[in-house]
Design a protein around this motif. Structure first.
Motif, short mmCIF file in Angstrom:
data_model
loop_
_atom_site.label_atom_id
_atom_site.label_comp_id
_atom_site.label_asym_id
_atom_site.label_seq_id
_atom_site.Cartn_x
_atom_site.Cartn_y
_atom_site.Cartn_z
N VAL A 189 0.86 -1.19 0.00
CA VAL A 189 0.00 0.00 0.00
C VAL A 189 0.89 1.24 0.00
O VAL A 189 1.75 1.39 0.87
CB VAL A 189 -0.93 0.03 1.24
CG1 VAL A 189 -1.83 1.25 1.21
CG2 VAL A 189 -1.75 -1.25 1.35
N GLU A 190 0.68 2.09 -0.97
CA GLU A 190 1.43 3.35 -1.03
C GLU A 190 0.97 4.26 0.11
O GLU A 190 -0.19 4.20 0.53
CB GLU A 190 1.18 4.05 -2.37
CG GLU A 190 1.67 3.28 -3.57
CD GLU A 190 3.19 3.16 -3.64
OE1 GLU A 190 3.90 4.01 -3.08
OE2 GLU A 190 3.66 2.19 -4.27
N GLY A 191 1.87 5.12 0.59
CA GLY A 191 1.54 6.00 1.70
C GLY A 191 0.32 6.85 1.46
O GLY A 191 -0.50 7.02 2.36
N HIS A 192 0.16 7.39 0.24
CA HIS A 192 -0.99 8.26 -0.04
C HIS A 192 -2.29 7.45 -0.17
O HIS A 192 -3.37 8.03 -0.14
CB HIS A 192 -0.74 9.09 -1.30
CG HIS A 192 -0.48 8.28 -2.53
ND1 HIS A 192 0.78 7.85 -2.86
CD2 HIS A 192 -1.31 7.81 -3.49
CE1 HIS A 192 0.71 7.15 -3.98
NE2 HIS A 192 -0.54 7.10 -4.38
N ASP A 193 -2.20 6.11 -0.30
CA ASP A 193 -3.40 5.28 -0.39
C ASP A 193 -3.84 4.72 0.96
O ASP A 193 -4.93 4.16 1.07
CB ASP A 193 -3.16 4.11 -1.34
CG ASP A 193 -3.04 4.55 -2.79
OD1 ASP A 193 -3.60 5.62 -3.14
OD2 ASP A 193 -2.37 3.84 -3.57
N LEU A 194 -3.01 4.85 1.97
CA LEU A 194 -3.35 4.33 3.29
C LEU A 194 -4.31 5.29 3.97
O LEU A 194 -4.06 6.50 3.99
CB LEU A 194 -2.08 4.17 4.14
CG LEU A 194 -2.25 3.41 5.44
CD1 LEU A 194 -2.55 1.94 5.17
CD2 LEU A 194 -0.99 3.54 6.28
N PRO A 195 -5.43 4.80 4.51
CA PRO A 195 -6.36 5.70 5.21
C PRO A 195 -5.64 6.46 6.33
O PRO A 195 -4.80 5.88 7.03
CB PRO A 195 -7.42 4.75 5.78
CG PRO A 195 -7.36 3.56 4.88
CD PRO A 195 -5.91 3.42 4.49
N PRO A 196 -5.97 7.74 6.49
CA PRO A 196 -5.29 8.55 7.52
C PRO A 196 -5.35 7.95 8.92
O PRO A 196 -4.37 8.04 9.66
CB PRO A 196 -6.02 9.89 7.45
CG PRO A 196 -6.55 9.96 6.05
CD PRO A 196 -6.89 8.54 5.68
N ALA A 197 -6.46 7.32 9.29
CA ALA A 197 -6.56 6.74 10.64
C ALA A 197 -5.50 5.66 10.84
O ALA A 197 -4.88 5.57 11.91
CB ALA A 197 -7.95 6.17 10.87
N SER A 198 -5.27 4.84 9.83
CA SER A 198 -4.25 3.79 9.93
C SER A 198 -2.85 4.39 9.97
O SER A 198 -2.01 4.00 10.79
CB SER A 198 -4.37 2.83 8.74
OG SER A 198 -5.59 2.14 8.76
N ALA A 199 -2.57 5.33 9.09
CA ALA A 199 -1.25 5.97 9.05
C ALA A 199 -0.96 6.73 10.33
O ALA A 199 0.16 6.67 10.85
CB ALA A 199 -1.16 6.89 7.84
N ASP A 200 -1.96 7.43 10.86
CA ASP A 200 -1.77 8.17 12.11
C ASP A 200 -1.49 7.22 13.28
O ASP A 200 -0.63 7.49 14.12
CB ASP A 200 -3.00 9.03 12.42
CG ASP A 200 -3.17 10.20 11.47
OD1 ASP A 200 -2.22 10.52 10.72
OD2 ASP A 200 -4.29 10.78 11.45
N ALA A 201 -2.22 6.10 13.33
CA ALA A 201 -2.01 5.13 14.41
C ALA A 201 -0.61 4.50 14.31
O ALA A 201 0.07 4.31 15.32
CB ALA A 201 -3.09 4.05 14.36
N PHE A 202 -0.18 4.19 13.09
CA PHE A 202 1.16 3.64 12.87
C PHE A 202 2.22 4.62 13.37
O PHE A 202 3.12 4.26 14.13
CB PHE A 202 1.35 3.34 11.39
CG PHE A 202 2.64 2.64 11.05
CD1 PHE A 202 2.70 1.26 10.97
CD2 PHE A 202 3.79 3.37 10.77
CE1 PHE A 202 3.88 0.61 10.63
CE2 PHE A 202 4.98 2.73 10.44
CZ PHE A 202 5.03 1.34 10.38
N ALA A 203 2.10 5.88 12.96
CA ALA A 203 3.07 6.91 13.35
C ALA A 203 3.07 7.12 14.86
O ALA A 203 4.13 7.29 15.47
CB ALA A 203 2.77 8.21 12.62
N ALA A 204 1.89 7.12 15.47
CA ALA A 204 1.81 7.35 16.92
C ALA A 204 2.45 6.20 17.70
O ALA A 204 3.18 6.43 18.67
CB ALA A 204 0.36 7.53 17.34
N LYS A 205 2.19 4.97 17.29
CA LYS A 205 2.73 3.83 18.03
C LYS A 205 4.24 3.71 17.88
O LYS A 205 4.95 3.44 18.84
CB LYS A 205 2.08 2.52 17.57
CG LYS A 205 2.64 1.30 18.29
CD LYS A 205 2.05 0.00 17.82
CE LYS A 205 2.67 -1.15 18.61
NZ LYS A 205 2.23 -2.46 18.12
N LEU A 206 4.74 3.92 16.65
CA LEU A 206 6.14 3.62 16.37
C LEU A 206 7.04 4.85 16.32
O LEU A 206 8.24 4.72 16.10
CB LEU A 206 6.23 2.83 15.06
CG LEU A 206 5.42 1.52 15.11
CD1 LEU A 206 5.36 0.88 13.75
CD2 LEU A 206 5.98 0.58 16.15
#
Length: 194
Positions: A135-152
């Motif tokens: 999944v390209e970064g711009h195709d990932l839903p913001p909720a998923s990308a935000d959760a990934f960034a927050a956890k890691l």
């Protein structure tokens, strides 16, 4: 664990697996190249339960068909963002990883997408077999990308050299010692057995 301890029930093992998926930060990812060359690497991950991550087999959030998509990402992300209970089910999710698009792990996942993940050590094994999609970064839903960034504490979505790998579990096995081997299978064909 010693030989005198009773085996955990399947229900307890499922709880333990979900706790590891929620709280662990790293796991082992095993893939193979088209010619069968193995690749085993550690990667950081997020257990993504945002609704979008669970629509792959129709058991996740409602497929609403709204937005610009055909009811997959756009509709499910809208449903998850609307506060539905389906968007927060802890046992329905996908494993979200980030890696460079040129790394063997990402290259090995196309076109077949078969992957094995491993959490824990040799006396507390969790094996997840699944299918992965890039999944390209711009195709990932913001909720998923935000959760990934927050956890890691890092955010690869705006880095062109990086991609996300979304793994949908198909089989989950967990055991500690020989006395748990008989009932180690907790998920089959994407469905929890407990």
């Amino acid at each position: 664990m010693n030989d005198h301890e009773s085996p955990r029930s399947r229900a307890r093992r499922k709880q333990d697996v979900l706790a590891r998926l929620e709280h662990d930060e790293d796991l082992w990812v095993a893939t193979a190249s088209t010619d069968g060359g193995p690749c085993l690497v550690p990667l950081s991950f997020l257990w993504d339960t945002t609704g979008d991550s669970r629509d792959r087999d129709g058991r996740g959030a409602a497929n609403t068909g709204t937005g610009t998509g055909t009811g997959t990402r756009a509709g499910v992300a809208a449903a998850a963002g609307a506060g539905t209970e389906a968007g927060t089910a802890p046992d329905r999710g996908t494993v979200l990883l980030g890696t460079r698009r040129t790394n063997p792990t990402a290259r090995n996942l196309t076109p077949g997408g078969r992957v094995r993940l491993s959490l824990g050590h040799t006396r507390d094994v969790v094996l997840v077999d699944g299918t992965a999609e890039v999944v390209e970064g711009h195709d990932l839903p913001p909720a998923s990308a935000d959760a990934f960034a927050a956890k890691l504490a890092w955010d690869p979505r705006d880095r062109p050299a990086w991609v996300y790998l979304r793994v949908t579990p198909r089989t989950v096995k967990a055991w500690r010692e020989e006395n748990e081997l008989a009932e180690r299978e907790l998920m089959r064909d994407g469905v929890w057995l407990v």
